[in-house]
Design an enzyme around this catalytic site. Structure first.
Site, mmCIF file in Angstrom:
data_model
loop_
_atom_site.group_PDB
_atom_site.id
_atom_site.type_symbol
_atom_site.label_atom_id
_atom_site.label_comp_id
_atom_site.label_asym_id
_atom_site.label_seq_id
_atom_site.Cartn_x
_atom_site.Cartn_y
_atom_site.Cartn_z
ATOM 1 N N ASP A 89 -44.146 3.197 -10.078
ATOM 2 C CA ASP A 89 -42.723 3.195 -9.744
ATOM 3 C C ASP A 89 -42.307 4.564 -9.205
ATOM 4 O O ASP A 89 -42.422 5.580 -9.907
ATOM 5 C CB ASP A 89 -41.903 2.858 -10.986
ATOM 6 C CG ASP A 89 -40.479 2.460 -10.651
ATOM 7 O OD1 ASP A 89 -39.767 3.257 -10.012
ATOM 8 O OD2 ASP A 89 -40.080 1.339 -11.026
ATOM 9 N N SER A 111 -44.626 7.647 -25.496
ATOM 10 C CA SER A 111 -45.541 6.839 -26.297
ATOM 11 C C SER A 111 -44.765 5.782 -27.074
ATOM 12 O O SER A 111 -43.805 6.105 -27.787
ATOM 13 C CB SER A 111 -46.308 7.715 -27.289
ATOM 14 O OG SER A 111 -47.159 8.600 -26.619
ATOM 15 N N HIS A 113 -49.609 4.831 -31.423
ATOM 16 C CA HIS A 113 -50.671 5.662 -31.986
ATOM 17 C C HIS A 113 -50.120 6.330 -33.236
ATOM 18 O O HIS A 113 -48.903 6.356 -33.468
ATOM 19 C CB HIS A 113 -51.176 6.704 -30.987
ATOM 20 C CG HIS A 113 -50.133 7.678 -30.531
ATOM 21 N ND1 HIS A 113 -49.621 8.674 -31.346
ATOM 22 C CD2 HIS A 113 -49.466 7.792 -29.355
ATOM 23 C CE1 HIS A 113 -48.718 9.375 -30.680
ATOM 24 N NE2 HIS A 113 -48.594 8.852 -29.467
#
Length: 339
Positions: A285, A300, A161
């Site tokens: 997980d 990110s 992003h």
């Protein structure tokens, strides 16, 4: 060959040629990149200065706000004062002092269009400095994750992003920037209403790569130190290869160690040009859930792998559910990286 048969063959050939980019992307020339997953420090310096707010100035004659009076708005990017280009807060301040309250022209970018304004700085009674009454920003820094490295070109993609101004939420215009080596020193675990974050220490004396673009689909540039990258190249998945189901991410949540964690792609959204949210993700997980609570800021860009291919990157966390978030298709990033 008859005229009708020739016309049919011609139409068929035209159809095949029209489909060729998609066919070649899916089969003959699927790009290969190295999934990275390493945390880095990211520094970005803006092209122009971003107006993040305005405030009144106390003068001998009373309170005034030259920025607001001339029509400057939050999110405007000031590029010139008179004929002088400005990229830093210091450059703006120095020009205001030189002009000593003379009328000046301001050139700015607003919603991708140029606007021309006229303003007069006010003399602040408190410190004797000429001020515009605009809060401005010229740089940002933070931690993020490198998604992939292209060994053929030396290019890299990160974040998944863009880097947006924290006050205006608008994409920061890139003048220059770099990625720096980082060590993850701690984790603030995410919880409902608070996504948490990685806490990193940057090595400001070293540069791993230089930024060339800040886009909605990530930040991109060229790696200066390819020896920092580890791992083998894998194919980038075409979009119709990605499916709901088990997948993994590569992420660096401690020190400089990259580990693989299990996730599930809950949903693959229909492709839209104006929306980079391609997948809905769920962290499954137990190790990652225990360490971070799910997806936290700084993760990110963590590459997503499925069926032996890189399919995208983690981009956002759901604030109300830190175990879930969004991902971007790797093809979007590669397309923007090539531009």
């Amino acid at each position: 060959m008859g005229a009708s048969a020739a016309r049919f063959v011609g139409l068929l050939l035209a159809a095949v040629l029209a489909m060729w980019p998609a066919v070649s992307a899916a089969h003959a020339s699927a790009p290969t990149v190295i999934p990275v997953g390493r945390a880095v420090g990211i520094k970005l310096f803006s092209d122009g200065v971003v107006v993040v707010g305005t405030s009144d100035i106390a003068t001998q004659e009373g309170s005034v706000n030259p920025a607001k009076a001339c029509g400057l708005k939050e999110g405007d990017i000031i590029t010139h004062i008179n004929s002088t280009e400005v990229d830093t807060i210091e450059e703006v301040s120095a020009l205001l002092q030189e002009l000593e309250g003379e009328a000046m022209s301001i050139r700015a970018i607003r919603d991708d269009k140029q606007v021309q304004l006229t303003a007069t700085a006010a003399l602040c009674a408190a410190d004797g400095a000429y001020k515009l009454g605009a809060w401005i920003r010229d740089s940002m820094a933070g931690i993020g994750t490198v998604t992939f490295y292209c060994p053929d070109s030396g290019a890299f993609g990160a974040l998944g992003h863009g880097i947006n101004d924290v006050d205006t939420a608008k994409l920061m215009p890139l003048d220059s920037g770099s990625i720096l080596p980082a060590t993850v020193a701690g984790v603030e675990k995410g919880k409902a209403g608070d996504p948490g974050q990685l806490q990193g220490v940057f090595d400001t004396d070293s540069t791993l790569g230089l930024l060339s673009a800040n886009t909605d689909g990530g930040v991109f540039g060229v790696m200066a130190d390819s020896g920092w990258v580890e791992g083998a190249p894998v194919e980038a998945a075409v979009r119709d290869e990605v499916e709901p189901g088990e997948a993994t991410i590569l992420s660096n949540i401690s020190g400089q160690r990259v580990e693989e964690y299990a996730i599930r792609i809950e949903k693959v959204f229909p492709q839209r040009e104006d929306d980079c949210r391609d997948y809905l993700l769920k962290v499954t997980d137990p190790r990652l859930l225990e360490a971070t609570g799910g997806i936290v800021q700084g993760m990110s860009g963590s590459p997503i792998l499925q069926n032996g291919k890189i399919v995208g990157a983690v981009t956002h966390v759901l604030v109300d559910d830190p175990t879930s978030g969004y991902g971007i298709w790797v093809g979007r990033m590669l397309r923007q990286c090539d531009n």
